[in-house]
Design a protein around this motif. Structure first.
Motif, short mmCIF file in Angstrom:
data_model
loop_
_atom_site.label_atom_id
_atom_site.label_comp_id
_atom_site.label_asym_id
_atom_site.label_seq_id
_atom_site.Cartn_x
_atom_site.Cartn_y
_atom_site.Cartn_z
N GLU A 75 -14.52 2.57 65.68
CA GLU A 75 -15.28 1.42 65.19
C GLU A 75 -16.10 1.80 63.96
N LYS A 96 -15.66 0.40 59.95
CA LYS A 96 -16.77 -0.13 59.16
C LYS A 96 -16.89 0.59 57.83
N LYS A 146 -16.15 -0.96 54.03
CA LYS A 146 -17.19 -0.85 53.00
C LYS A 146 -16.65 -0.29 51.69
#
Length: 515
Positions: free
Chosen positions: A215, A219, A223
């Motif tokens: 996870e 992320k 980004k």
């Protein structure tokens, strides 16, 4: 000689000196990569487009003023920081500077030719054509500049004599110069391998930083998706034949009036529900909600303007080889069983649409479809266009996506989705991506995704399925055996049953009997 004439002469001499020192294309590429610079950085510093830098590096074009002088100064500075590796030498040889004669030789002062060869010593036979030439390569071989290297013309005296039998002395074989198609194919293969490896390396890096936390890695990848996809875009442009303007002057209609007001370009977003089917319909109707895979990724295959948009009136801007935005008055839509190709529009009258929407409307007005009259075109902002501008990027991301699916790699899948979706959404006025400011591209790609979805709805209707609903870019609800119409799967050319958090399955029943 007047001062002005003297300055002109000095300017010509300086230009000649600069031209003489221009490195070969391969060396230009090596220096940039050794410094870790992108083509966009070089282009911004020199004052040209990124594609121009790519053309200079693959030899398609030669640097021209005024960018040539800044470019050469940059290359000379990079050469001091990242000098080329010296060639291997025997024990009896003495190292000499690149391009200079060996120590102790009686070679006069070197004068550099435009292509990096040098005038050194007495003329000697060229290793390629045999004709005497004063030019020598940095390894000492006598070698003509490419354009001058031609077989000698036979003279009448030479034609009547037979050449004495001689045994040619072995020498270094001439390196064949690859053709432009060969260079392009090689560069494309290299770019494909590099970009595929780049995606895998990025995922590996973020997984290591996150210590295996999937996870957290996703992320981090989301980004960095924008700079990463811009790097991929630059690399896949290395072999492109088309130049483009990334920051053209745009008409006011492509600028949002304010943050709270909508765009002035209508993208034809659908929100269709069949008027004859609802929860109150008699009987029981089985419906399947279908999901179009990677709708925006497929929409990268569309006609995009590659230059500054030019204004025209009437149908002057409607051209198969041009693209942009058009002010039209559409014809009424009289087919309630099919979605309106313009989507759900409340206000009648003229509106600005993209080239993708106009192409769909014009296609549906042909005798093959005969679904509506052609729209009236009032004015247009268009430029020359190509359908293949983003195709290399599309193919690269599609291939990486297919590999991730085959390996059940959900992390890479999310990363790739973030790359192409953010690439499109930040083409306009975005603080997150300053590399491309083309809101016209963003609107066209969005509209192409809607046009592609409309095409699937029409295909289902022609196959005897009823279209119950069509929403967004990827959602199509139909009755009947949809697998006879669309291949099932997760590939970009396939369809799958749509699942959501609210429903375990995209298959449901409507009608009074179902209630």
């Amino acid at each position: 000689m007047s001062g002005e004439q003297f300055d002109s002469v000095e300017a010509l001499l300086e230009e000649a000196r600069l031209t003489a020192r221009m490195p070969e294309p391969a060396e230009r590429l090596r220096l940039r990569q050794a410094a870790g610079l992108s083509r966009a950085q070089v282009a911004a510093a020199v004052g040209v487009g990124r594609q121009t830098v790519a053309n200079w590096e693959d030899g398609s074009t030669d640097p021209q003023p005024p960018g040539r002088f800044k470019y050469l100064r940059l290359l000379e500075g990079l050469a001091q920081i990242h000098p080329a590796a010296a060639p291997a030498q025997g024990p009896a040889e003495t190292a000499a500077p690149s391009g200079a004669p060996a120590a102790g030789s009686a070679v006069p002062e070197t004068a550099w030719a435009p292509n990096g060869l040098a005038v050194q010593g007495e003329p000697a036979p060229c290793v390629r054509c045999g004709v005497a030439t004063p030019y020598k390569a940095t390894d000492g071989r006598s070698l003509h500049p490419g354009a001058m290297c031609q077989p000698p013309a036979a003279t009448p005296q030479a034609a009547g004599r037979s050449a004495p039998a001689t045994t040619p002395s072995p020498g270094p074989a001439a390196v064949p110069v690859p053709s432009r198609p060969q260079r392009r194919a090689k560069s494309a293969a290299r770019a494909q391998a590099e970009t595929t490896g780049f995606i895998g390396q990025a995922v590996h890096e973020e997984l290591e930083r996150a210590q295996g936390d999937a996870e957290a890695a996703v992320k981090a990848l989301v980004k960095r998706a924008i700079p990463d996809v811009m790097r991929l875009f630059e690399e896949t442009r290395a072999t492109a034949r088309y130049t483009y303007t990334a920051y053209p002057a745009l008409p006011d209609i492509l600028t949002k009036p304010s943050k709270k007001e909508p765009d002035q370009i209508w993208e034809a977003r659908p929100n269709f529900h069949h008027p004859h089917y609802s929860l109150k319909s008699p009987g029981s109707i089985e419906v399947t909600a279908l999901d179009v895979n990677a709708a925006y990724l497929s929409a990268l295959k569309t006609w995009l303007p590659i230059g500054k948009l030019e204004h025209s009136t009437g149908t002057d801007g409607v051209d198969p080889k041009r693209s942009g935005v058009h002010l039209i008055t559409p014809a009424p839509w009289h087919h309630p069983h099919l979605p309106d190709p313009l989507g759900d529009r409340d206000q009648p009258g003229p509106l600005w649409v993209t080239n993708a929407t106009l192409r769909l409307l014009l296609r549906l007005s042909t005798p093959k479809y005969g679904l509506l009259d052609p729209p009236v075109v009032h004015e247009s902002w268009t430029s020359g266009a190509t359908e293949n501008f983003l195709d290399a990027l599309r193919k690269t991301l599609t291939a990486a996506r297919e590999t991730a699916i085959a390996e059940d790699d959900t992390i890479t899948l999310e990363y790739i989705k973030a790359m192409y979706s953010k690439f499109i959404s930040t083409m306009g006025e975005s603080i997150h991506n300053r590399e491309i400011m083309r809101p016209d591209w963003m609107h066209i790609i969005h509209s192409q995704a809607y046009a592609n979805l409309w095409g699937k709805a029409y295909k289902a209707h022609q196959a005897g399925l009823d279209v119950i609903a069509m929403m967004g870019t990827d959602e199509l609800h139909v009755t009947g055996d949809w697998r006879q119409v669309f291949p099932q799967g997760r590939g970009v050319a396939q369809m799958k049953i749509k699942h959501s958090d609210a429903k375990a399955s995209g298959e449901y029943t409507i009608g009074t009997a179902a209630r």
